[in-house]
Enzyme design. Structure first.
Site, PDB file in Angstrom:
ATOM      1  N   LYS A 174      54.983  52.552 -51.231  1.00  0.00           N
ATOM      2  CA  LYS A 174      54.323  53.417 -50.228  1.00  0.00           C
ATOM      3  C   LYS A 174      55.067  54.749 -50.228  1.00  0.00           C
ATOM      4  CE  LYS A 174      51.698  49.980 -48.736  1.00  0.00           C
ATOM      5  NZ  LYS A 174      50.251  49.910 -48.701  1.00  0.00           N
ATOM      6  N   LYS A 233      54.472  46.054 -56.854  1.00  0.00           N
ATOM      7  CA  LYS A 233      53.092  46.242 -57.322  1.00  0.00           C
ATOM      8  C   LYS A 233      52.646  47.677 -57.049  1.00  0.00           C
ATOM      9  CE  LYS A 233      49.494  44.876 -54.775  1.00  0.00           C
ATOM     10  NZ  LYS A 233      49.124  46.073 -54.005  1.00  0.00           N
ATOM     11  N   ASN A 234      51.738  48.163 -57.936  1.00  0.00           N
ATOM     12  CA  ASN A 234      50.996  49.379 -57.606  1.00  0.00           C
ATOM     13  C   ASN A 234      50.166  49.056 -56.364  1.00  0.00           C
ATOM     14  OD1 ASN A 234      50.113  50.355 -61.001  1.00  0.00           O
ATOM     15  ND2 ASN A 234      51.706  51.142 -59.714  1.00  0.00           N
ATOM     16  N   ASP A 235      49.924  50.036 -55.541  1.00  0.00           N
ATOM     17  CA  ASP A 235      48.977  49.793 -54.469  1.00  0.00           C
ATOM     18  C   ASP A 235      47.564  49.778 -55.060  1.00  0.00           C
ATOM     19  OD1 ASP A 235      49.498  50.709 -51.020  1.00  0.00           O
ATOM     20  OD2 ASP A 235      48.288  49.140 -51.928  1.00  0.00           O
ATOM     21  N   GLU A 236      46.620  49.226 -54.290  1.00  0.00           N
ATOM     22  CA  GLU A 236      45.316  48.923 -54.891  1.00  0.00           C
ATOM     23  C   GLU A 236      44.560  50.152 -55.402  1.00  0.00           C
ATOM     24  OE1 GLU A 236      46.062  48.370 -51.752  1.00  0.00           O
ATOM     25  OE2 GLU A 236      44.615  49.507 -50.578  1.00  0.00           O
ATOM     26  N   HIS A 291      43.617  41.630 -56.674  1.00  0.00           N
ATOM     27  CA  HIS A 291      43.678  42.271 -55.345  1.00  0.00           C
ATOM     28  C   HIS A 291      42.262  42.264 -54.781  1.00  0.00           C
ATOM     29  CE1 HIS A 291      44.281  45.050 -52.076  1.00  0.00           C
ATOM     30  NE2 HIS A 291      45.578  44.973 -52.263  1.00  0.00           N
ATOM     31  N   HIS A 344      45.430  37.565 -53.323  1.00  0.00           N
ATOM     32  CA  HIS A 344      45.824  37.721 -51.923  1.00  0.00           C
ATOM     33  C   HIS A 344      45.012  36.746 -51.073  1.00  0.00           C
ATOM     34  CE1 HIS A 344      47.992  41.726 -52.291  1.00  0.00           C
ATOM     35  NE2 HIS A 344      47.621  41.429 -53.523  1.00  0.00           N
ATOM     36  N   LYS A 389      48.842  42.515 -40.408  1.00  0.00           N
ATOM     37  CA  LYS A 389      47.972  43.531 -39.775  1.00  0.00           C
ATOM     38  C   LYS A 389      46.493  43.265 -40.012  1.00  0.00           C
ATOM     39  CE  LYS A 389      47.890  46.742 -43.685  1.00  0.00           C
ATOM     40  NZ  LYS A 389      48.464  47.945 -44.292  1.00  0.00           N
TER      41      LYS A 389
HETATM   42  C1  CAP Z   1      49.688  46.085 -47.654  1.00  0.00           C
HETATM   43  C2  CAP Z   1      48.642  46.591 -48.616  1.00  0.00           C
HETATM   44  C3  CAP Z   1      47.729  45.502 -49.108  1.00  0.00           C
HETATM   45  C4  CAP Z   1      46.865  44.861 -48.073  1.00  0.00           C
HETATM   46  C5  CAP Z   1      46.063  43.774 -48.739  1.00  0.00           C
HETATM   47  C6  CAP Z   1      47.813  47.719 -47.993  1.00  0.00           C
HETATM   48  O1  CAP Z   1      50.510  47.148 -47.305  1.00  0.00           O
HETATM   49  O2  CAP Z   1      49.257  47.147 -49.754  1.00  0.00           O
HETATM   50  O3  CAP Z   1      46.858  46.112 -50.057  1.00  0.00           O
HETATM   51  O4  CAP Z   1      47.600  44.336 -47.078  1.00  0.00           O
HETATM   52  O5  CAP Z   1      45.618  42.919 -47.753  1.00  0.00           O
HETATM   53  O6  CAP Z   1      47.438  48.570 -48.788  1.00  0.00           O
HETATM   54  O7  CAP Z   1      47.554  47.645 -46.780  1.00  0.00           O
HETATM   55  P1  CAP Z   1      51.500  46.905 -46.079  1.00  0.00           P
HETATM   56  P2  CAP Z   1      45.386  41.391 -48.132  1.00  0.00           P
HETATM   57  O8  CAP Z   1      52.483  45.833 -46.491  1.00  0.00           O
HETATM   58  O9  CAP Z   1      52.148  48.210 -45.862  1.00  0.00           O
HETATM   59  O10 CAP Z   1      50.662  46.444 -44.920  1.00  0.00           O
HETATM   60  O11 CAP Z   1      46.682  40.947 -48.719  1.00  0.00           O
HETATM   61  O12 CAP Z   1      45.050  40.762 -46.810  1.00  0.00           O
HETATM   62  O13 CAP Z   1      44.269  41.373 -49.108  1.00  0.00           O
HETATM   63 MG    MG Z   2      47.584  47.858 -50.689  1.00  0.00          MG
END
Ligand code: CAP
Ligand code: MG
Ligand code: MG
Length: 495
Positions: free
Chosen positions: A153, A179-182, A273, A307, A315
């Site tokens: 992040k 991980k890369n973020d989505e 993801h 996931h 959250k």
């Molecule tokens: C979490 C996260 C994940 C989501 C996926 C985001 O970041 O990287 O992509 O939580 O949700 O982008 O919000 P944080 P799930 O750790 O900062 O919340 O695993 O329910 O599919």
């Molecule tokens: Mg994410």
């Protein structure tokens, strides 16, 4: 009403030639559930809204069958002859049938696909995962705790070198997996190949400093499959075998993208993801499917990990029963569903090899990391392992993310009942008052406290990074901002 699809009481549907599904159906007006179910069976198999004169004996032979209706719970059980699906192990095609047009039918107020069951002969047609969490554990030499990970992040916007530095800090803090973020892809501020090169360089430095192997999951989702394959090939050319996973945004890139990567890179951990799944899975949604259904199809398609949600502890909205049932359903050789128990074996579940494996796994469950037949076939070529592993569909790892932080880890561990998962915390690491490295150390300390059955506050007295985390996240973390959605989200845990 389309009587030709009503087979109430039929037992042929249990003969191994049918995939079973259960829908919650609430029709509008005075339409009966039988009527609605027969229409759903038609629309999700051979029919339309009118009986057509062009049907043949053969086409009627592959009609879906409504074989049971539970009026009290508004449930319709529908059996699908799996011979009607696209040959060659195509998951996308199944979902087009059973999670496609039916969601648009005007007579339905609710249409939620809650569970599915696959007969062993059908499982034999599908890939399942090739690389599993057991292989990742072996690479990390980590057998006695969850794989502790982070998402970099800010979600997006760092340059490649800034990005890699955050990876480095997490890894030297003790974390295993980044991980890369989505949405991270090939953006102007972080060109894809430069990001990969920078991650490799940071990983080498972190491994030198810590003496531990590290893993990075790269998002290979892209506009087209050729680009996805090119990105996968580039990563494979830069990173050490085993040190990387491929992340695919399975909902927005689609099932064919997931299976293309699974088939083109059978030796790489495939990270599914599920960004966007909430539109289908949230308990508030009357139209869609459960987390359990999504997760079962991800295992069938060959995801090494998906996931599965934090059971409402983080959250994201999540129903404890759905999230945890899904996590167990993709890990176990025999798993309880919401309505079906699934044995993930390509040979009959009465086969004594499978029965023995199920008993062994049940004895091990919850007692730390464990593999099924695969772990005894270590070192064999992946394809040979597949052939020799009593032809099971390998396990898929729950990946637990979404608003978690070190302070919430013990509560989640008690909820999921196993350590066989990957957790990735983003904000919960990089918002630590002393930074990313301290955040990583805090999550390791939180796990150690749980393992030693010591209260966090107690353990924090001797562990500075955890002490800061407890003070900070109890004030600012997800736990401090929980919404009361109990009118929708029951907290009852799965059976
Ligand atoms: C979490 C996260 C994940 C989501 C996926 C985001 O970041 O990287 O992509 O939580 O949700 O982008 O919000 P944080 P799930 O750790 O900062 O919340 O695993 O329910 O599919
Ligand atoms: Mg994410
Ligand atoms: Mg097979």
């Amino acid at each position: 009403m389309q009587e030709q699809y009503l087979y109430l009481g039929d037992t042929e549907v249990f003969n191994g030639h049918y995939m079973l599904a259960v829908f919650k159906l609430v029709p509008y007006g005075d339409i009966t559930i039988e009527d609605a179910a027969s229409e759903v069976a038609a629309e999700s198999s051979t029919g339309s809204n009118l009986k057509v004169g062009t049907r043949t004996n053969y086409s009627m032979g592959i009609d879906a069958r409504v074989y049971k209706i539970d009026k009290e719970n508004q449930l319709a059980y529908i059996a699908y002859p799996w011979s009607m699906f696209d040959r060659g192990g195509n998951v996308q095609n199944i979902l087009t049938f059973i999670a496609g047009n039916v969601f648009g039918m005007s007579e339905l107020k609710e249409c939620k696909l809650l569970d599915v069951w696959f007969p062993s002969q059908m499982l034999d047609q599908y890939d399942g995962p090739s690389v599993t969490l057991d292989d990742m554990r072996e690479y990390l030499n980590n057998y006695d705790r969850p794989v502790l990970g982070t998402i970099i992040k800010p979600k997006i916007g760092l340059t490649s070198t800034e990005y890699a530095e955050v990876c480095y800090d997490f890894w030297v803090g003790g974390g295993d997996f980044v991980k890369n973020d989505e949405p991270q892809a090939d953006q102007v501020f972080s060109p894809f190949e430069k990001m990969v090169d920078s991650v490799r360089e940071a990983m080498d430095r972190a491994e030198d400093v810590t003496g531990h192997t590290k893993i990075h999951s790269f998002n290979v989702s892209a506009a087209d499959f050729d680009t996805m394959l090119k990105r996968g090939d580039y990563i494979s050319s830069v990173m050490k075998p085993g040190s990387y996973a491929f992340l695919v945004d399975g909902i927005t890139a689609g099932w064919s993208a997931v299976q293309t990567i699974r088939r083109h890179f059978p030796h790489v951990f495939l990270h599914y993801h599920r960004a966007g799944h909430g539109a289908f899975t949230r308990a508030e949604n009357p139209i869609g499917y459960s987390v359990l259904v999504l997760s079962k199809f991800a295992r069938l398609a060959g995801a090494s990990g998906i996931h599965t949600g934090t059971a409402g502890i983080g959250k994201m909205a999540g129903d404890a029963k759905d999230d945890i049932t899904a996590a167990h359903a993709i890990l176990k050789l025999k798993s309880k569903g919401h309505y079906f128990d699934q044995v993930w074996s390509e040979i009959p579940e009465s086969d004594f090899d499978i029965v023995a494996e199920i008993e062994k796994e049940a004895a091990l469950w919850g007692k730390g990391a464990h593999g099924i037949a695969m772990s005894r076939l270590r070192g064999l070529d992946m394809t040979m392992q597949r052939k020799m592993s009593w032809r099971t569909i390998n396990k898929t790892a729950p990946i637990i993310s979404g608003g978690l932080n070190p302070v919430l880890l013990p509560e989640f561990l008690d909820t999921i009942g196993t350590i066989d998962f990957i957790t990735t915390m983003g904000g919960g690491i990089h918002s630590h008052p002393s930074g990313t490295k301290a955040g990583a150390t805090a999550v390791c300390q939180a796990y150690d406290a749980w393992k030693q059955e010591v209260k966090l506050e107690e353990y924090a007295k001797e562990h500075k990074e955890l002490d800061e985390a407890v003070k900070f996240f109890n004030k600012h973390g997800t736990q401090a901002h929980r919404v009361d959605n109990s009118e929708v989200y029951k907290v009852d845990k799965p059976a």
